[in-house]
Structure formats: C-alpha cells, structure tokens
Design a protein around this motif. Structure first.
Motif, PDB file in Angstrom:
ATOM      1  N   ASP A  85       0.820  -1.205   0.000  1.00 58.36           N
ATOM      2  CA  ASP A  85       0.000   0.000   0.000  1.00 58.36           C
ATOM      3  C   ASP A  85       0.857   1.261   0.000  1.00 58.36           C
ATOM      4  OD1 ASP A  85      -2.411  -1.375   0.020  1.00 58.36           O
ATOM      5  OD2 ASP A  85      -2.542  -1.383   2.201  1.00 58.36           O
ATOM      6  N   ASP A  86       0.319   2.296  -0.629  1.00 58.63           N
ATOM      7  CA  ASP A  86       0.910   3.630  -0.629  1.00 58.63           C
ATOM      8  C   ASP A  86      -0.217   4.571  -0.224  1.00 58.63           C
ATOM      9  OD1 ASP A  86       2.234   6.022  -1.079  1.00 58.63           O
ATOM     10  OD2 ASP A  86       2.733   5.588  -3.170  1.00 58.63           O
ATOM     11  N   LYS A  87      -0.162   5.093   1.001  1.00 63.39           N
ATOM     12  CA  LYS A  87      -1.250   5.917   1.538  1.00 63.39           C
ATOM     13  C   LYS A  87      -0.737   7.310   1.879  1.00 63.39           C
ATOM     14  CE  LYS A  87      -3.948   2.141   3.427  1.00 63.39           C
ATOM     15  NZ  LYS A  87      -5.266   2.344   2.875  1.00 63.39           N
ATOM     16  N   ILE A  88      -1.544   8.310   1.550  1.00 69.94           N
ATOM     17  CA  ILE A  88      -1.237   9.699   1.868  1.00 69.94           C
ATOM     18  C   ILE A  88      -2.380  10.275   2.679  1.00 69.94           C
ATOM     19  CG2 ILE A  88      -0.938  12.021   0.912  1.00 69.94           C
ATOM     20  CD1 ILE A  88       0.585  10.789  -1.400  1.00 69.94           C
ATOM     21  N   THR A  89      -2.045  10.973   3.753  1.00 68.79           N
ATOM     22  CA  THR A  89      -3.035  11.677   4.565  1.00 68.79           C
ATOM     23  C   THR A  89      -2.720  13.164   4.503  1.00 68.79           C
ATOM     24  OG1 THR A  89      -3.253   9.784   6.059  1.00 68.79           O
ATOM     25  CG2 THR A  89      -4.056  11.911   6.863  1.00 68.79           C
ATOM     26  N   ILE A  90      -3.738  13.945   4.164  1.00 72.31           N
ATOM     27  CA  ILE A  90      -3.612  15.399   4.067  1.00 72.31           C
ATOM     28  C   ILE A  90      -4.462  16.004   5.177  1.00 72.31           C
ATOM     29  CG2 ILE A  90      -4.152  17.405   2.647  1.00 72.31           C
ATOM     30  CD1 ILE A  90      -3.693  15.596   0.185  1.00 72.31           C
ATOM     31  N   LYS A  91      -3.864  16.923   5.963  1.00 76.02           N
ATOM     32  CA  LYS A  91      -4.588  17.557   7.066  1.00 76.02           C
ATOM     33  C   LYS A  91      -4.474  19.067   6.966  1.00 76.02           C
ATOM     34  CE  LYS A  91      -3.828  13.776  10.268  1.00 76.02           C
ATOM     35  NZ  LYS A  91      -3.345  13.352  11.554  1.00 76.02           N
ATOM     36  N   GLY A  92      -5.541  19.742   7.364  1.00 78.06           N
ATOM     37  CA  GLY A  92      -5.506  21.201   7.345  1.00 78.06           C
ATOM     38  C   GLY A  92      -6.710  21.787   8.039  1.00 78.06           C
ATOM     39  N   THR A  93      -6.832  23.109   7.940  1.00 71.92           N
ATOM     40  CA  THR A  93      -7.952  23.825   8.531  1.00 71.92           C
ATOM     41  C   THR A  93      -8.528  24.783   7.505  1.00 71.92           C
ATOM     42  OG1 THR A  93      -6.898  23.722  10.703  1.00 71.92           O
ATOM     43  CG2 THR A  93      -8.680  25.313  10.432  1.00 71.92           C
TER      44      THR A  93
END
Length: 124
Positions: A47-55
């Motif tokens: 698996d290749d997973k990306i998590t993007i977080k912001g406001t």
C-alpha cells in the motif's frame, strides 16, 4: 498551488492544507525455518497511503464548497491523478475518507473553522 487531485487544486481559493504524511509498504513473504531465521521473498509493492490535514477558515482561506467537491469526487469512486506543488506525478489515488471537525459555530450554525483530514490510497 500546494497540490492537485484530478481537477481539484489545493490553493488559497479552495482548500489549503498544512500537513501531509505518506506511508509506503512493500510485501515480503516469510517462511519459517527450523534452527534459522525465516526465509524471505520480496513479492512486490504494498500500500501507498497519503493523509492530508488542514484547517478551512472561510472568509480568510478556502470555501465550504471545497469539502463538498471532494466528497462528490469520493462518491464517484474514480482514481484521480495526484500532483504535488512542484508538478511531480505521485500516481493515481482514490479518496478513502474525508473527516471534518467544525469549531466556533456562529448563530446560523456555520463553523468559523473546519479541521479536515483526507486519506488517499494509490491504485496505480
């Protein structure tokens, strides 16, 4: 532009993120051996997973509709090309989840800020 997922561009007019994490796996099958370490054979990428977080802070940066646009893209289930801010192609990704945390609600129920997290998985 921070990044682009398909036709959705992450920028000051849509949605900015301030954090990104990536986890890549590789598959190695193991076979137990008596009196020795397990034998290992590489069987390919995992698996290749990306998590993007912001406001999201409407009125300052971004719009409420940007999260709805991403949810509609996820509903379609189509893989989208992911480009970083330098234009590098990271591959084709699907949206696995979209989390939202609303804060500081005003009198009509709209939040002044929305924390968000988007989880993507590479499919090719």
């Amino acid at each position: 532009m921070l990044a682009a997922l398909g036709m959705f561009v992450f920028d000051t007019t849509t949605l900015l993120f301030d954090g990104q994490s990536r986890k890549r796996d590789w598959r190695n099958e193991r076979t137990e051996r008596f009196g020795a370490r397990s034998a290992s054979q590489f069987t390919g990428p995992g698996d290749d997973k990306i998590t993007i977080k912001g406001t999201l802070v409407p009125g300052v940066v971004g719009t409420y509709s940007s999260l709805s646009t991403l949810a509609e893209m996820a509903d379609e289930g189509e893989a989208q090309i992911l480009l970083d801010g330098r234009g590098n192609n990271l591959g084709m990704f699907t949206i696995d989840s979209l989390s939202e945390d609303s804060d500081n609600l005003i009198d009509d129920g709209r939040p002044r800020s929305v924390g968000f997290s988007i989880e993507l998985t590479r499919v090719s």
